[in-house]
Design a protein around this motif. Sequence first.
Motif, PDB file in Angstrom:
ATOM      1  N   THR A  55       3.768 -21.538  10.502  1.00 54.45           N
ATOM      2  CA  THR A  55       4.312 -21.014   9.241  1.00 54.45           C
ATOM      3  C   THR A  55       3.941 -19.534   9.038  1.00 54.45           C
ATOM      4  N   SER A  56       2.907 -19.083   9.727  1.00 50.20           N
ATOM      5  CA  SER A  56       2.412 -17.715   9.507  1.00 50.20           C
ATOM      6  C   SER A  56       3.403 -16.683  10.045  1.00 50.20           C
ATOM      7  N   ALA A  57       3.211 -15.419   9.644  1.00 47.96           N
ATOM      8  CA  ALA A  57       4.089 -14.348  10.131  1.00 47.96           C
ATOM      9  C   ALA A  57       3.871 -14.150  11.628  1.00 47.96           C
ATOM     10  N   PRO A  58       4.930 -13.824  12.386  1.00 46.75           N
ATOM     11  CA  PRO A  58       4.747 -13.571  13.815  1.00 46.75           C
ATOM     12  C   PRO A  58       3.931 -12.295  14.027  1.00 46.75           C
ATOM     13  N   ALA A  59       3.175 -12.267  15.113  1.00 45.82           N
ATOM     14  CA  ALA A  59       2.431 -11.040  15.445  1.00 45.82           C
ATOM     15  C   ALA A  59       3.440 -10.020  15.985  1.00 45.82           C
ATOM     16  N   LEU A  60       3.357  -8.788  15.511  1.00 48.70           N
ATOM     17  CA  LEU A  60       4.347  -7.773  15.902  1.00 48.70           C
ATOM     18  C   LEU A  60       3.670  -6.663  16.682  1.00 48.70           C
ATOM     19  N   GLU A  61       4.421  -6.128  17.663  1.00 47.86           N
ATOM     20  CA  GLU A  61       3.900  -4.976  18.418  1.00 47.86           C
ATOM     21  C   GLU A  61       4.897  -3.848  18.289  1.00 47.86           C
ATOM     22  N   GLU A  62       4.421  -2.641  18.361  1.00 46.66           N
ATOM     23  CA  GLU A  62       5.270  -1.445  18.407  1.00 46.66           C
ATOM     24  C   GLU A  62       6.300  -1.419  17.294  1.00 46.66           C
ATOM     25  N   CYS A  63       5.810  -1.581  16.093  1.00 46.16           N
ATOM     26  CA  CYS A  63       6.737  -1.553  14.952  1.00 46.16           C
ATOM     27  C   CYS A  63       6.563  -0.291  14.126  1.00 46.16           C
ATOM     28  N   GLY A  64       5.654   0.599  14.507  1.00 47.91           N
ATOM     29  CA  GLY A  64       5.440   1.823  13.730  1.00 47.91           C
ATOM     30  C   GLY A  64       4.988   1.480  12.333  1.00 47.91           C
ATOM     31  N   LYS A  65       5.453   2.277  11.374  1.00 48.51           N
ATOM     32  CA  LYS A  65       5.048   2.028   9.985  1.00 48.51           C
ATOM     33  C   LYS A  65       5.884   0.855   9.448  1.00 48.51           C
ATOM     34  N   LEU A  66       5.178  -0.226   9.150  1.00 48.76           N
ATOM     35  CA  LEU A  66       5.850  -1.505   8.839  1.00 48.76           C
ATOM     36  C   LEU A  66       5.789  -1.819   7.341  1.00 48.76           C
ATOM     37  N   ALA A  67       6.923  -2.202   6.803  1.00 49.35           N
ATOM     38  CA  ALA A  67       6.954  -2.763   5.445  1.00 49.35           C
ATOM     39  C   ALA A  67       7.235  -4.259   5.565  1.00 49.35           C
ATOM     40  N   VAL A  68       6.718  -5.025   4.616  1.00 52.73           N
ATOM     41  CA  VAL A  68       6.944  -6.472   4.603  1.00 52.73           C
ATOM     42  C   VAL A  68       7.465  -6.827   3.214  1.00 52.73           C
ATOM     43  N   MET A  69       8.541  -7.604   3.180  1.00 55.21           N
ATOM     44  CA  MET A  69       9.104  -7.978   1.874  1.00 55.21           C
ATOM     45  C   MET A  69       9.189  -9.491   1.759  1.00 55.21           C
ATOM     46  N   GLY A  70       8.885  -9.971   0.558  1.00 56.15           N
ATOM     47  CA  GLY A  70       9.008 -11.400   0.316  1.00 56.15           C
ATOM     48  C   GLY A  70       8.115 -11.826  -0.831  1.00 56.15           C
ATOM     49  N   ASP A  71       8.117 -13.128  -1.082  1.00 54.31           N
ATOM     50  CA  ASP A  71       7.277 -13.699  -2.124  1.00 54.31           C
ATOM     51  C   ASP A  71       5.811 -13.421  -1.780  1.00 54.31           C
ATOM     52  N   PRO A  72       5.063 -12.731  -2.662  1.00 58.18           N
ATOM     53  CA  PRO A  72       3.666 -12.411  -2.347  1.00 58.18           C
ATOM     54  C   PRO A  72       2.849 -13.634  -1.938  1.00 58.18           C
ATOM     55  N   LEU A  73       3.234 -14.825  -2.381  1.00 63.67           N
ATOM     56  CA  LEU A  73       2.479 -16.040  -2.027  1.00 63.67           C
ATOM     57  C   LEU A  73       2.437 -16.286  -0.527  1.00 63.67           C
ATOM     58  N   VAL A  74       3.473 -15.828   0.200  1.00 64.46           N
ATOM     59  CA  VAL A  74       3.482 -16.091   1.654  1.00 64.46           C
ATOM     60  C   VAL A  74       3.077 -14.851   2.455  1.00 64.46           C
ATOM     61  N   LEU A  75       2.733 -13.760   1.777  1.00 66.28           N
ATOM     62  CA  LEU A  75       2.430 -12.515   2.496  1.00 66.28           C
ATOM     63  C   LEU A  75       0.930 -12.268   2.681  1.00 66.28           C
ATOM     64  N   GLU A  76       0.120 -13.145   2.127  1.00 67.41           N
ATOM     65  CA  GLU A  76      -1.323 -12.913   2.208  1.00 67.41           C
ATOM     66  C   GLU A  76      -1.770 -12.746   3.670  1.00 67.41           C
ATOM     67  N   GLY A  77      -2.482 -11.663   3.949  1.00 66.12           N
ATOM     68  CA  GLY A  77      -3.025 -11.438   5.294  1.00 66.12           C
ATOM     69  C   GLY A  77      -2.026 -10.869   6.287  1.00 66.12           C
ATOM     70  N   VAL A  78      -0.788 -10.679   5.886  1.00 70.88           N
ATOM     71  CA  VAL A  78       0.218 -10.136   6.822  1.00 70.88           C
ATOM     72  C   VAL A  78       0.059  -8.616   6.864  1.00 70.88           C
ATOM     73  N   PRO A  79      -0.083  -8.023   8.081  1.00 72.85           N
ATOM     74  CA  PRO A  79      -0.240  -6.567   8.154  1.00 72.85           C
ATOM     75  C   PRO A  79       1.028  -5.854   7.666  1.00 72.85           C
ATOM     76  N   GLY A  80       0.868  -4.615   7.192  1.00 71.63           N
ATOM     77  CA  GLY A  80       2.017  -3.818   6.720  1.00 71.63           C
ATOM     78  C   GLY A  80       1.962  -3.618   5.218  1.00 71.63           C
ATOM     79  N   ASP A  81       2.818  -2.728   4.714  1.00 74.03           N
ATOM     80  CA  ASP A  81       2.880  -2.471   3.258  1.00 74.03           C
ATOM     81  C   ASP A  81       3.718  -3.567   2.604  1.00 74.03           C
TER      82      ASP A  81
END
Length: 428
Positions: A114-140
């Motif tokens: 269920t967790s976010a996939p690990a990403l490589e080579e994404c530069g400056k990353l933004a993450v959008m979604g329900d804050p409840l599922v974003l805990e611990g996910v790298p990026g803004d």
Amino acid sequence: MPKPTIPALQPDHIRELQARYERALADNGYDSLLIASGAAPYRYRDDQAYVFQGFGPFLHWTGLAGQEHSWLLIRPGQTPVLWLYQPVDFWHANPELAEEPWQQVIEVRSRQQTSAPALEECGKLAVMGDPLVLEGVPGDHNPAALVAAVEETRVLKTPYEIECLAHANQIALAGHAAAREAFLAGESEFGINLAYQQATGQREAEAPYHSIIGLNEHAGTLHYQYYEVTPPGKPRSLLIDAGVRYRGYCSDITRTTAGVDDPKFAALVHGLDALQVRLCNMVAPGVDYVDIHRKAHQGIAALLSSSGLVSGLADDAIVERGITRVFFPHGIGHFLGIQVHDVAGKPTPAPADAPFLRLTRRLEEGMVVTIEPGLYFIPSLLEPLLSGADAQYVDTALLDELKGCGGIRIEDNVVVTATGARNLTRER
Ligand code: GLY
Ligand code: MN
Ligand code: MN
């Protein structure tokens, strides 16, 4: 040439989104964006979850409204990647994914976690979604300016989106016809809801909003949320505001039907329907939506006069004294799309004379709006009018006679075209 099927239109829609998102990312200094579909939270101290409906931007690309714990990565110049949560699970089924053309323009990867996939080579990353599922996910997380820019990409609908909305209208119209028949056959609110669901083939949990089905006085509660199991002794009116979600896209349709021996109420329904058609005909590029709202007030003033509910005042005075707002307290409508009250409708606040208006923009080709005037007998709003100086203009005996019908709303879904409008709700 035959018309392309709706799925065949989706790859061009996705290519258009790629271009719009690339601009939004560049304008806001990001190299990539990860979008979470979301997940239904569990109720407090319970093992049952709330009903799930996916996050808007995720649906904008994929249309997969029931897909929890999934992630979509957008990068300039690269094919979007969709991680679909497809666990091996003997308790639950995974949603079936039909083979469709969009899978040629989005890379789909199946995933057990269920967790976010690990990403490589994404530069400056933004993450959008329900804050409840974003805990611990790298990026803004949900940077405000990027969220606003992404919401702006939903304002002008692509041809694919318009056909999805048109289809959502066609399915809902079958439901409205069945609901009307059930009402005329003497069914309860509960029975009318079953008829609507049966005709649309849609579970309550999948609907874009809780269907509003009010008989008699209940028609006067704008978002009436219960279903009486027994029919009223004398069915005088049905107000049904119900839609359907198709590939993520919502319809939002209201119809009001008068009971068999209520000619005065039936005449008001007829008058409001004619006004609603005139308002729909105002929809065109360049028109200020607020003007349609104000025109609705003038039309309702004329209806109050012609029905005899209000007399001794010119129509303009009925509006200026705030009397139309007693009978029509909400806005004329809103944007429609992936959300029933779609995003980005109010870059400027609603004017003081229309505090509940959800859309304050000038119309442009590709926007989709609802047009939904109403005329209600709402005791808490009537009380100050009837106890004030303007009571002298109101026919209280007629009002008493009509109060038991609750109210009227007529609502269509209208596309702004290059030259005018396409009313999706009156196409059959
Ligand atoms: N169904 C809610 C609305 O018409 O806005
Ligand atoms: Mn609406
Ligand atoms: Mn509605």
